[in-house]
Structures are given as structure tokens and as C-alpha cells.
Design an enzyme around this catalytic site. Structure first.
Site, mmCIF file in Angstrom:
data_model
loop_
_atom_site.group_PDB
_atom_site.id
_atom_site.type_symbol
_atom_site.label_atom_id
_atom_site.label_comp_id
_atom_site.label_asym_id
_atom_site.label_seq_id
_atom_site.Cartn_x
_atom_site.Cartn_y
_atom_site.Cartn_z
ATOM 1 N N CYS A 1 0.829 -1.205 0.000
ATOM 2 C CA CYS A 1 0.000 0.000 0.000
ATOM 3 C C CYS A 1 0.864 1.257 0.000
ATOM 4 O O CYS A 1 0.467 2.290 -0.536
ATOM 5 C CB CYS A 1 -0.961 0.001 1.185
ATOM 6 S SG CYS A 1 -0.163 -0.133 2.795
ATOM 7 N N HIS B 1 -1.486 1.690 7.466
ATOM 8 C CA HIS B 1 -1.985 1.528 6.100
ATOM 9 C C HIS B 1 -1.862 2.856 5.355
ATOM 10 O O HIS B 1 -2.084 3.927 5.934
ATOM 11 C CB HIS B 1 -3.435 1.068 6.132
ATOM 12 C CG HIS B 1 -4.021 0.822 4.783
ATOM 13 N ND1 HIS B 1 -3.508 -0.104 3.899
ATOM 14 C CD2 HIS B 1 -5.082 1.396 4.154
ATOM 15 C CE1 HIS B 1 -4.238 -0.100 2.791
ATOM 16 N NE2 HIS B 1 -5.187 0.801 2.923
#
Length: 872
Positions: A282, A828
Site C-alpha cells: 500500500c 496503512h
């Protein structure tokens, strides 16, 4: 056109995308005139006019039985293109042949133009169907005449509906048909005899060269349904370019634009393509989406960037990073594209930057720095870098010195990255002894801004009583970020209404044990990390005069190892603590029963005499008295006495523990005398629970302790925020160099701790701002969750730039954000991207969804991407 017979076109590079698109000439011309200079090859097309075969020397076998379309293309003088039909393209019978990159550029322009105008319409291009593209196979013959090209479109080579469309498009019975070739692919059929050599020595006039054409924007044919084109003829060309060959992959034959992870995106919205997460990638996806929506950089890599690849640059990567990035952008900007798996790019990245290999989480800013530098070196226009000696200012005007530095920099570095992303600092060093100053002008690719610490800190602490009257509770308080432990105790005392005869003992608990006592009021709160778990025990103010007993709990645990069951003791729960006089083992047991009572559920199988001695008015005291009563055996008959004794003897077993509470020593007998030899006296006791008592235990005792500070996955704006301008002022503030960065003063002839001052001198067109959220030192790693209030539409850096250049604007608009949610070593990454008008989209790996502009600001913002705009 794409050659389907490589034996006839072996001179064509297999690595180049030679696919050719047939589009309405005016549709293409509108885009070309609106983006001058974007692709230099857009001019200089070759003009052809169509004519029946009867007027030319083309030979058709069995043409009387053939349903094929047969005609000639005559090469015309380009100067004649403006003399026929008045304005070019008005008749709708003028077409252009353009390569893939030009078609993608034109498609992108029409899409953006359409999105910018509510009532605007795109000429001849499908208004609601970007998938209006279909394959068509042509057979070309090269007659003896050098300016004639024979064309045959056969029904056997194409799907029925493709052939029906071709009949409408290439009809030459009414209006004249003209085609401009801007792809340069047809010139190979007009080579002179010397240039042909052996290439066509085996080719006879009767033989055909099979070509593949992609037709776009010509769906205005009556009676043909778009969904009929989804069924392909076995011999028809697949419009799906192979991802293995490095071409961009797009599903062109769909009746509508695809959905992105279930969310329908509006027609004509190119670039709303997600990136699949390959396993903790990510961080890479976030940075790539931000770069993949950077103006001019996208146009560059969707165009003919390969001609600028520098294969001789020793600092580059043989153009492999640039090629991998360019191919990835083509996939992301292809119409109708589904989420892309960036495996090829990641493979190249890991090859040249092993630190990003594997599937561990990394920093998106570190990836961005490497990628920008790698792209720059791969497409550096300077083939041989000259040597340039950096000179000090020596009293010369700053403008003269800055221009000299910048000229020397451009002599060695000239690329699209430099054009867009590089600016210039003025760096001033001053000796603290002789006041000698040194001024240099250094280039920068991005600006890393420190985050000034907020003045307050939020902390959560678990508070426990030591009298056995209640269970624990969690308290959240705010303290000065640079405060001391006494500030924490004061805030906790006020929140818990601590009495005048009470005090708090704060400890850190880890793995169900107390590992640290926080007793020094002058200790800094910076020693407490956000992930620590704190417990505050309410104790008498003079608790230091009495022994402090700490109880830790263990229970039997069964494990299955190699088919055999094994048992072991495992720690659980929150330590219980109290301060009182202890004489023997019975006192320890009585104290523990008192403390653990709030954490026990009523037993279902208690013996009859137990309830008879419990007073409803004081249940806790009665239970303690009852336990003593049961031990003495008073008030019970002989049968019940034996049962009660068995019950009490097997409830808990008590053992001495070491100072750390890890090692279990000898068992404590009930009549054993307890003495404390050290001061302050801390007696660590491990309590082993029987299975019967474990069943009675309340789950609260097992509950995990909250962290001191737990950031939410989607952080909200806290009470206090910091302006981006404040961060910039902190970055530009004069400060002394660290002891490890000593400067050698040429006057004093020694290293000194000089003061350093940075100034913004020259700003780039694309300004990337890195918010330094991650801090490191020898002992701690921490992430700052500071909320930075950054401008979206009107970042004005005029007051902060030293060189006032009237030709360039110092105002910027935000177009992309790389976000990081979570804590150090995890979390994230996502990206927020501006995509036309006031629309913003959340790129969360493969999922792309709209997001309102009022939600793009958060304490997760990590990298900010701005583009220059003109002063309003």
C-alpha cells in the site's frame, strides 16, 4: 495498425507499441490543437485518398464472387490537404491513423474537456461509451506503382458486425474518403528497390500483408448495437494488449465503463484505476497514484518518452525504471481498465532497490525519493556530465551566485523531473566565533517540514482500588506534552477525586506483571510511550510505611504437543496490589480474598452453611469474615467442616516470586511467618488458581489494558492543530547544527557548531511537501499524530520566498495526498486524488471511491502534492 505477419515486417521493433488507431480526423485535430507541443510527432502526416480498384492496377482474384471491400489508397502531396472540401474534416469522411500514445493523449484531452463542461459535447466520440473500439483486419497489397496501396477488407477475417461497420465507413461510392497517416507505419510499403533488399524478395504482387487496425469513435452507424460487438470472431483481432509483452492492458469491448470495486464511475473518467495490494504494498500504491496524477508528468510518460531514455548514464538504471513506470501509467490511464497488479513495476523496483524487496511495509516517502531520482537519471537528457566547481559567494550578489549554481546544476541534470519537481534552497552557515558566513544554493526535489509539537498530550490510565470495593476503571486525561510525572498524578487525582488521605502509585504493566514503578515526580512524561500500558493504584498516603503486597495470577493451561497433552501455568489478568501489615500466610490469603472478591461471580454449588453467614448489608466484609470462619471451623458440623476445609484449601495456592515477578519460589504456608527485610518492603506473590475458581472468575479480570494513547484508524481533528505555514516557519528558522554535523570554518581553521538558515529561493512547478511524522532516536521510535491544517486551493508561498521572480507564481493548489493511518512499523497507506472540478477520490489500493473535499484533511496526511497556479 499492427502487423500480424512478422515475417514480412521483421524490421519493426517488437518492444515498441506499433498499434494504430483509426479515428475521426476532426476529433483528433481538436485535441492536437488544444495541446500543442505535447507530442511532437503529431504533425507531418501522410495523406491518402481512396479510389475504386478499376482506376488502379490492383489485382483481385475471383472478385466477382467476393463480398470483400476492395479499394486503392493513393498517396497525395500534403500541400493538397487544405484545397479539398474547404475546411478539413467537415464532411466526416476524413480519418486519421495515429499510434497508441497519441490516441491515449487525445482520449484523455476529450475526457477532461467533457468533464470540465456541463453541457459540452465531444465531436463524433461516443458520449457515454468509452468502449467504442473494435478490431478490423486489412489485407494490403503493394502494387508496382510507388504511390498506390491496395486495400482489401475480407468478411472471413472479421466478425460480421465489424465487417458491416467497415462497409459503412470505407464506402467510396458517394463522398471522397481521405486518410491521414500520422503513425508512420505505411511508409514501409513505399520503400524503393534498394531499401527493400531481401525483405520483400519473396513477396509477390498477389500476396497480401495482413494488418490489424483499431477503429474508434465511429459508432454512429444505424442498426448496429454496441453489445453485439462483445462476441468476437475467432479470426478477429483481440483488442486486449498483452500485459506480458509490456503493452498497456485495457478491456475495450465492454458495453459500459467497468465498475471499480463495486462503485460505478462516470463515463469518460480516465485515470480512476486502482492498484492491487500485492502484500504490504500500500505504501507503493499510494505514492504511485500521486505521481500517476501529476500534471505534465502523466502526459510525458503517456507520450514518446522512450526517445529521451539515457542508456549511457552510469547513475541511471538503463531506462528500466522509467519504462516500468511508463507502462504502469499506460495501464492506469487506459479506458475501461480494471484494478492493475503492479508486479512488473515492483519487480524492477526490488531489482534496483533491494530495500523494497519482499513484502514488508515501507515508507512511501522513501519510495517516492528513490523513484523520482531514478526516473530523473533514466531520462536525463545530459549524456556526458561536465565537471563544475562549486564556488562560495565571496560577497557576490545572491542572484548572481544562485544563477551560477542553477546553471551548473542544469548542465548535469536536465529531465522532466527537473523541469517539474526541482527547486532551489539558499543555505547560509555562520561561524559562532568569527561570524564567517558561507552561502550556497542547493537543489531540492521535495520539502521535508518538521511538525512542531503540540502543547498537550492525551493519556489513558487504568485506575484500580486497593480496598476490594470495586473493579478497575479507565481514565483519559490531558497533560502537558513536555510535562513531568507530577503533572500526570495531578490530572489523575483531579479526575478520580482522590481524597486528602489518598495517593496514586503509577506503574507500567507488561505481560500481566509490573515491570516499572513510576515514582519520581520529576521524571519526564516523554519516557512513557503511546503503546505503554499504565495502571494507577489508589493507596493510603502513608503506604510507604507498610509492606506493599503485589499479587499476580496464574492458571493451568493445557497444550497438545505431538499428540500428547501437556500442562503448564500461564499468567493472566491485572496485578492486584495493597498496602497492609502482614504477619503470616493466612494474612496474605485473607488480603487476596478481599482484593479478588469484585472479580468473582457467585458460585452455583456453594455449600449450605456459606449463605447463612453472609450479611446482606456488608457482603464483602462478610465474605472475608466467612473465609476466616471457615478456616477455624466454627459453626459447622463435622461433615460440613471437612467439606469446607477441602474447599478452602484448594481455592488458591500462594508462592513467593522474585523482584520481577517472573520466577516462582517456595509455596507460602498458612502458618508461615512473613518478614520483610528490605525497605521499602515489596512482597511479590504468585497466586495459582484451581480450575473451580477459574470458572468463577469474572472476565473483567482478564480484560486487556488500554494503551496510553491509541490512534484511531481514521484520525479525527484533535483539540489542537498546527498550520502548514507554522511548519514551514519552523523549517526556515535559524538553528545550530548538531554535534554530529560540525562545519569546518575556513577562517578559524577548525570544526565548529555553526548556525544554519534555509530559505526558499526557486520554487518548482510541482511542489511536494513531506510532513515529518516519524521520529527516531537511540531509544524510541514514534509517530506524530499532529493535525496539520493545510490549504487546498490557495497555498501562497510569496512571504516565504527570498527571490522575487515576477515571471513565476508562488501560489499553489493541492491535487494529491498520501495518507498514513496507524502507528510505527504498521498501519496503512491510501491516497486522495483531485480529479476534475471539485471532485476528489479515495484510492485505497484497488478500491476507488469518491470523497468529499471537506474530508480530505486529517491527521493522517503524510505527503502533500501541489501544482503551481497563476495569481488570482
Amino acid at each position: 495498425m499492427e502487423d500480424a505477419a512478422p515475417e514480412h515486417c521483421s524490421h519493426t521493433s517488437q518492444s515498441d507499441d506499433v498499434r494504430v488507431y483509426c479515428v475521426p480526423y476532426r476529433w483528433w485535430k481538436e485535441a492536437e490543437e488544444s495541446t500543442p507541443g505535447t507530442v511532437s510527432d503529431w504533425e507531418g502526416g501522410i495523406l491518402y485518398t481512396a479510389s475504386p480498384t478499376s482506376s488502379g492496377p490492383m489485382k483481385i482474384i475471383n472478385s466477382i464472387f467476393s463480398s470483400d471491400i476492395v479499394f486503392n489508397l493513393r498517396r497525395e502531396d500534403n500541400t493538397s490537404q487544405d484545397t479539398q472540401n474547404g475546411e478539413v474534416g467537415i464532411s466526416g469522411r476524413d480519418y486519421a491513423l495515429i499510434p497508441a500514445e497519441m490516441w491515449l493523449q487525445a482520449l484523455k484531452w476529450h475526457s477532461n474537456s467533457k468533464a470540465a463542461s456541463k453541457n459540452g459535447r465531444t465531436f463524433l466520440a461516443c458520449e457515454d461509451d468509452m468502449s467504442d473500439i473494435y478490431p478490423l483486419q486489412l489485407r494490403l497489397s503493394t502494387p508496382s506503382e510507388d504511390n498506390i496501396l491496395g486495400v482489401r477488407i475480407s468478411k472471413k477475417d472479421n466478425a460480421a458486425e465489424c465487417f458491416r461497420r467497415a462497409c459503412k465507413i470505407f464506402s467510396i461510392q458517394s463522398e471522397i474518403l481521405r486518410i491521414w497517416d500520422f503513425s508512420g507505419q505505411t511508409t514501409q510499403y513505399f520503400l524503393n528497390k534498394e531499401e527493400k533488399g531481401t525483405l520483400y524478395s519473396q513477396l509477390q504482387v498477389e500476396e497480401d500483408i495482413l494488418l490489424k487496425l483499431q477503429v474508434y469513435g465511429l459508432s454512429d452507424i444505424n442498426g448496429i448495437k454496441k453489445d453485439e460487438m462483445t462476441a468476437q470472431h475467432p479470426n478477429a483481432t483481440s483488442p486486449m494488449m498483452s500485459s506480458v509483452s509490456g503493452k498497456f492492458t485495457s478491456n475495450y469491448i465492454q458495453s459500459r465503463l467497468p465498475t471499480f470495486s463495486g462503485n460505478a464511475c462516470e463515463a469518460g473518467s480516465l485515470g480512476l484505476t486502482g492498484l492491487q495490494n500485492l502484500g504490504n504494498t500500500c505504501f507503493m500504491n499510494s505514492a504511485l497514484q500521486c505521481l500517476g496524477h501529476t500534471p505534465k508528468l502523466v502526459d510525458y510518460f503517456l507520450g514518446d518518452y522512450r526517445r529521451e531514455i539515457n542508456y549511457v548514464n552510469p547513475l541511471g538504471m538503463n531506462g528500466e525504471i522509467a519504462s516500468a513506470f511508463g507502462e504502469l501509467l499506460k495501464q492506469l490511464w487506459a479506458p475501461g481498465a480494471t484494478p492493475v497488479a503492479p508486479r512488473a513495476f515492483k519487480s524492477k523496483l526490488a531489482h534496483f532497490a533491494p530495500q523494497f524487496s519482499g513484502f514488508n511495509q515501507h515508507d512511501s516517502q522513501e519510495l517516492l525519493a528513490f523513484l523520482l531520482d531514478g526516473l530523473h537519471e533514466d531520462v536525463n537528457r545530459v549524456k556526458k556530465k561536465p565537471y563544475a566547481e562549486l564556488k562560495d559567494s565571496d560577497g557576490r550578489p545572491d542572484e548572481e551566485v544562485a544563477d551560477e549554481y542553477w546553471k551548473n546544476h542544469l548542465a548535469r541534470n536536465d529531465s522532466i523531473i527537473v523541469d517539474l519537481c526541482q527547486g532551489q534552497y539558499r543555505s547560509t552557515l555562520v561561524c559562532p566565533h568569527c561570524r564567517k558566513s558561507s552561502i550556497t544554493f542547493d537543489p531540492f526535489m521535495y520539502v521535508s517540514l518538521p511538525l512542531p509539537s503540540t502543547s498537550i498530550r492525551t493519556m489513558t490510565v487504568t485506575v484500580m482500588t486497593t480496598d476490594g470495593n470495586s473493579q478497575q476503571s479507565s481514565v483519559t486525561i490531558t497533560v502537558p506534552k513536555s510535562g513531568r510525572l507530577e503533572d500526570l498524578n495531578q490530572a489523575l487525582g483531579s479526575s478520580c477525586s482522590i481524597g486528602v488521605n489518598e495517593t496514586l502509585l503509577v506503574v507500567e504493566v507488561y505481560n500481566n506483571k509490573i515491570i516499572r514503578y513510576l515514582e519520581d515526580p520529576s521524571d519526564s512524561l516523554s519516557l512513557i510511550r503511546d503503546e505503554d500500558r499504565l495502571v494507577a493504584y489508589r493507596l493510603p498516603k502513608d503506604f510507604g510505611k507498610l509492606p506493599l503486597v503485589v499479587f499476580m495470577h496464574q492458571q493451568m493451561e493445557e497444550k497438545n504437543f505431538l499428540g500428547k497433552k501437556t500442562t503448564s501455568w500461564k499468567a493472566f489478568g491485572i496485578p492486584l496490589l495493597a498496602s497492609c501489615n502482614i504477619a503470616n500466610g493466612s494474612d496474605i490469603r485473607a488480603l487476596y480474598l478481599k482484593l479478588v472478591d469484585p472479580y468473582l461471580d457467585p458460585a452455583d454449588n456453594m455449600i449450605d452453611n456459606y449463605d447463612n453467614v453472609v450479611s446482606a448489608s456488608n457482603e464483602g466484609t462478610a465474605k472475608l469474615e466467612d473465609s476466616i470462619f471457615l478456616e477455624s471451623g466454627e459453626g459447622a458440623d463435622t461433615a460440613d467442616k471437612n467439606s469446607l476445609d477441602m474447599h478452602t484449601d484448594t481455592d488458591f495456592n500462594f508462592y513467593r516470586a522474585d523482584d520481577k515477578g517472573t520466577g516462582r519460589g517456595s509455596e507460602i504456608e498458612m502458618n508461615e511467618q512473613i518478614t520483610c527485610t528490605n525497605f521499602p518492603c515489596r512482597l511479590n506473590v504468585i497466586v495459582c488458581w484451581t480450575e473451580k475458581m477459574v470458572e468463577r472468575r469474572n472476565s473483567v479480570l482478564l480484560s486487556s489494558l488500554p494503551e496510553t494513547y491509541k490512534s484511531g484508524f481514521f484520525s479525527r481533528k484533535p483539540q489542537e492543530s498546527v498550520s502548514l505555514y507554522t511548519c514551514l516557519e519552523a523549517f526556515l528558522k535559524e538553528e545550530p547544527l548538531g554535534p554530529e554535523d560540525m562545519w569546518y570554518c575556513p577562517v578559524c581553521k577548525k570544526h565548529c557548531q555553526a548556525s544554519k538558515k534555509l530559505d526558499l529561493w526557486r520554487l518548482p512547478e510541482i511542489l511536494i511537501i513531506h510532513l515529518k511524522r516519524f521520529s527516531y532516536n537511540r531509544f524510541l521510535k514514534n509517530k506524530l499524530e499532529t493535525y496539520v491544517d493545510f490549504p487546498v486551493h490557495d497555498l501562497d508561498l510569496s512571504p516565504y520566498i527570498s527571490f522575487k521572480n515576477g515571471d513565476s507564481s508562488n501560489c499553489y493548489m493541492l491535487y494529491a495526498i498520501s495518507n498514513h493511518y496507524g502507528s510505527m512499523g504498521g498501519g496503512h497507506y491510501t491516497a486522495f486524488i483531485h480529479h476534475g472540478g471539485d471532485r476528489w477520490f479515495d484510492f485505497d489500493d484497488s478500491h476507488v471511491s469518491p470523497i468529499s473535499v471537506d474530508k480530505i484533511k486529517s491527521s493522517a496526511a503524510y505527503l502533500l502534492f501541489y501544482r503551481r497556479v497563476q495569481d488570482v
